[in-house]
Scaffold this motif. Structure first.
Motif, PDB file in Angstrom:
ATOM      1  N   ASP A  47      -7.250  15.126  -8.392  1.00 43.38           N
ATOM      2  CA  ASP A  47      -8.215  16.120  -7.943  1.00 43.38           C
ATOM      3  C   ASP A  47      -9.628  15.825  -8.438  1.00 43.38           C
ATOM      4  O   ASP A  47     -10.593  15.973  -7.688  1.00 43.38           O
TER       5      ASP A  47
ATOM      6  N   ARG B  96      -4.508  28.410  -5.969  1.00 48.27           N
ATOM      7  CA  ARG B  96      -4.586  27.145  -5.224  1.00 48.27           C
ATOM      8  C   ARG B  96      -3.354  26.275  -5.437  1.00 48.27           C
ATOM      9  O   ARG B  96      -3.424  25.052  -5.348  1.00 48.27           O
TER      10      ARG B  96
ATOM     11  N   SER C  33      -5.879  16.068   8.764  1.00 46.74           N
ATOM     12  CA  SER C  33      -7.074  15.341   9.217  1.00 46.74           C
ATOM     13  C   SER C  33      -6.702  13.966   9.751  1.00 46.74           C
ATOM     14  O   SER C  33      -7.212  13.522  10.796  1.00 46.74           O
TER      15      SER C  33
ATOM     16  N   ARG D   6      -0.795  25.617  -3.650  1.00 45.57           N
ATOM     17  CA  ARG D   6      -0.367  24.817  -2.511  1.00 45.57           C
ATOM     18  C   ARG D   6      -1.030  23.441  -2.513  1.00 45.57           C
ATOM     19  O   ARG D   6      -0.387  22.432  -2.214  1.00 45.57           O
ATOM     20  N   TYR D   7      -2.302  23.425  -2.866  1.00 47.89           N
ATOM     21  CA  TYR D   7      -3.001  22.135  -2.960  1.00 47.89           C
ATOM     22  C   TYR D   7      -2.805  21.504  -4.330  1.00 47.89           C
ATOM     23  O   TYR D   7      -2.375  20.350  -4.449  1.00 47.89           O
TER      24      TYR D   7
ATOM     25  N   LEU E 195      -9.721  20.532   6.582  1.00 47.31           N
ATOM     26  CA  LEU E 195      -8.275  20.597   6.767  1.00 47.31           C
ATOM     27  C   LEU E 195      -7.581  19.853   5.639  1.00 47.31           C
ATOM     28  O   LEU E 195      -8.189  19.024   4.963  1.00 47.31           O
ATOM     29  N   PRO E 196      -6.275  20.097   5.437  1.00 48.01           N
ATOM     30  CA  PRO E 196      -5.523  19.269   4.495  1.00 48.01           C
ATOM     31  C   PRO E 196      -5.608  17.801   4.925  1.00 48.01           C
ATOM     32  O   PRO E 196      -5.655  17.502   6.128  1.00 48.01           O
ATOM     33  N   PRO E 197      -5.632  16.877   3.966  1.00 48.05           N
ATOM     34  CA  PRO E 197      -5.837  15.458   4.299  1.00 48.05           C
ATOM     35  C   PRO E 197      -4.863  14.909   5.333  1.00 48.05           C
ATOM     36  O   PRO E 197      -5.274  14.168   6.238  1.00 48.05           O
ATOM     37  N   HIS E 198      -3.581  15.259   5.239  1.00 48.74           N
ATOM     38  CA  HIS E 198      -2.620  14.695   6.189  1.00 48.74           C
ATOM     39  C   HIS E 198      -2.853  15.211   7.602  1.00 48.74           C
ATOM     40  O   HIS E 198      -2.631  14.506   8.583  1.00 48.74           O
TER      41      HIS E 198
ATOM     42  N   SER F 279      -3.937   9.350   0.085  1.00 49.34           N
ATOM     43  CA  SER F 279      -3.113   9.707  -1.066  1.00 49.34           C
ATOM     44  C   SER F 279      -2.754   8.482  -1.895  1.00 49.34           C
ATOM     45  O   SER F 279      -2.064   8.591  -2.896  1.00 49.34           O
TER      46      SER F 279
ATOM     47  N   GLU G 236     -13.057  15.560   4.081  1.00 45.92           N
ATOM     48  CA  GLU G 236     -12.967  16.140   2.744  1.00 45.92           C
ATOM     49  C   GLU G 236     -12.072  15.283   1.855  1.00 45.92           C
ATOM     50  O   GLU G 236     -11.207  14.552   2.325  1.00 45.92           O
TER      51      GLU G 236
ATOM     52  N   ASN H  97       0.295  19.631  -5.761  1.00 47.49           N
ATOM     53  CA  ASN H  97       0.564  18.328  -5.158  1.00 47.49           C
ATOM     54  C   ASN H  97      -0.507  17.298  -5.533  1.00 47.49           C
ATOM     55  O   ASN H  97      -0.434  16.148  -5.096  1.00 47.49           O
TER      56      ASN H  97
END
Length: 468
Positions: free
Chosen positions: A229, A217, A120, A219-220, A115-118, A146, A141, A223
């Motif tokens: 990354d 990619r 999770s 969207r990820y 899932l996206p970190p936030h 952040s 993951e 940011n």
């Protein structure tokens, strides 16, 4: 010590997402086909209203390639797992649904947050230790948080749920074969370790330049950028392996203690306009394929000034490495892809008068994926024996039979956190790069440009390129 109890159920959160279909399930398939997953049940969960058939089709599709190359027992294992897998639609950030699902599953359970970190972090905040089945392992993951503060906050949440050795902060970039190849090279060769220090090494470069562009990619990536990354997570870990002191063993505690010691001594010194560089690709072509300007890619906000190429100089303030620059670089849409660590040795103090022909220092190159080794040696050339020629000794290092995510899952299922990032290390990685991120946000380091398909901005000094 890590638990040796084998996981019975793998719960994948974000099961309908790209990561699960593209990387996680194929990695699992190879593991299952090789008979290394035991009697595992796989459960998918996500926010999408998928039918059981949709989920089983995804699993079947991901398992197809592994099945083709498997023997009869491997094919049967894949077929059995695909038949028994189930999918649940639920909101993991709501209070109750995830805990209720965990209570139904056979333990020990490994919960994989694809899932996206936030998301999770929100999901973990909805759980309590009492809701964790015995032996539960949590798999996170990257990016892990952040910032240093957010990573510390997330660590507090995770530690309140399960012990540290049941938390797997995965770094699929560092496969077990790569880790052991680096350690074997460094600590099993007596001719090499005595010169692995500031007295004999001029600089170390760790480079991950890829010819892929954004590839949908935005969207990820828009940011994140290259510094977050790749450098903040993957390349700092490789640097630590190349710079660490010899551990007593390759057990997870000794190895991760040694990694942590290097990162605690590491920093990027101001002024950041001197110690860091950043750039963004514009339109160009790679191998005949046209690449659009990053700022015009779908989903990109040009005002964010997201870098697609980053380079930083790390200083390791300890006895072995004081004064030796560690240069970490990663870029997208680069013409010549490179994944390697380059160790440049100091020149000999005096070349006997009468020799000629070589005027560059020796280099050792460690390739990552495929894992290779190249060592420059100067020898008397043919013809005029007083002329020295550069020759390169080449070797292919052992590769893993598993895909990168298969190696990650192998450690998760067997309770071996060797390849995962420890909590204190995750915080230190953010501590190292966070001042740079703030300086870049303030604009104190210019965002330069380079054409896609080139090696970067023309005015950047080139990194150590491979010899012809």
């Amino acid at each position: 010590m890590a638990s040796q109890t084998t996981v019975k159920t793998l719960l994948i959160l974000g099961a309908s997402g790209d990561l699960t279909g593209r990387l996680l399930l194929p990695g699992l398939a190879r593991l299952v086909a090789m008979g290394r997953a035991g009697d595992l049940k796989v459960v998918g969960a996500g926010s999408d209203p998928w039918t059981p058939e949709q989920w089983q089709n995804r699993v079947h599709t991901a398992f197809t390639e592994a099945s083709v190359s498997s023997d009869a027992s491997g094919k049967n294992a894949l077929k059995d797992l695909a038949k028994t897998t189930t999918y649940h639609q639920l909101d993991v950030t709501a209070d109750g649904p995830l805990a209720s699902l965990l209570a139904e599953l056979e333990g020990p359970v490994a919960v994989y947050f694809a899932l996206p970190p936030h998301v999770s972090q929100l999901a973990c905040a909805m759980l309590t230790a009492a809701q964790m089945p015995a032996g539960t392992r949590l798999v996170m993951e990257k990016p892990f948080g952040s910032s240093e503060e957010s990573a510390r906050d997330l660590n507090r949440i995770l530690i309140s749920l399960v012990p540290e050795d049941h938390i797997h902060r995965v770094d699929h970039f560092l496969g077990k074969a790569t880790v052991l190849n680096i350690l074997g090279l460094r600590f099993a060769n007596n001719f090499l370790e005595p010169v692995w220090n500031r007295e004999h090494i001029e600089k170390v470069e760790i480079i991950f330049d890829e010819d892929l562009a954004l590839e949908g990619r935005a969207r990820y990536y828009d940011n994140a950028g290259a510094l977050r990354d790749m450098i903040q997570s993957h390349l700092l870990q490789i640097m630590a392996l190349m710079a660490m002191e010899a551990p007593a063993s390759i057990g997870e505690r000794d190895l991760r203690d040694a990694v942590s010691a290097v990162l605690r001594a590491s920093s990027i010194k101001a002024p950041y306009a001197k110690s860091t560089r950043r750039a963004r690709y514009t339109a160009g072509s790679i191998a005949g394929r046209k690449v659009p300007d990053y700022a015009k890619e779908d989903g990109v906000d040009p005002a964010k000034n997201t870098e697609t190429l980053a380079e930083v100089q790390i200083e390791i303030d300890n006895w072995r490495w004081k004064g030796v620059p560690f240069i970490l670089r990663s870029g997208k849409a680069i013409g010549d892809k490179r994944k390697e660590g380059v160790v440049t040795f100091r020149r000999v103090p005096h070349l006997p008068t009468g020799f000629s022909g070589v005027d560059s220092p020796n280099q050792l190159r460690i390739g990552f994926g495929p894992d290779t080794l190249q060592l420059d040696v100067d020898v008397n050339g043919p013809g005029n024996i007083f002329t020295l020629d550069r020759t390169t000794l080449n070797a292919e290092l052992n590769a893993s039979e598993l895909l990168p995510y298969g190696e990650v899952l192998d450690g998760v299922l067997t309770g071996d956190p060797l390849l995962s990032v420890r909590g204190d290390t995750a915080e230190d990685c953010w501590r190292i790069v966070e001042p740079v991120l703030k300086a870049w946000f303030r604009g104190t380091v210019p965002l330069e440009e380079y054409d896609a398909g080139t090696s970067g901005p023309e005015n950047w000094p080139s990194s150590a390129a491979p010899q012809d």
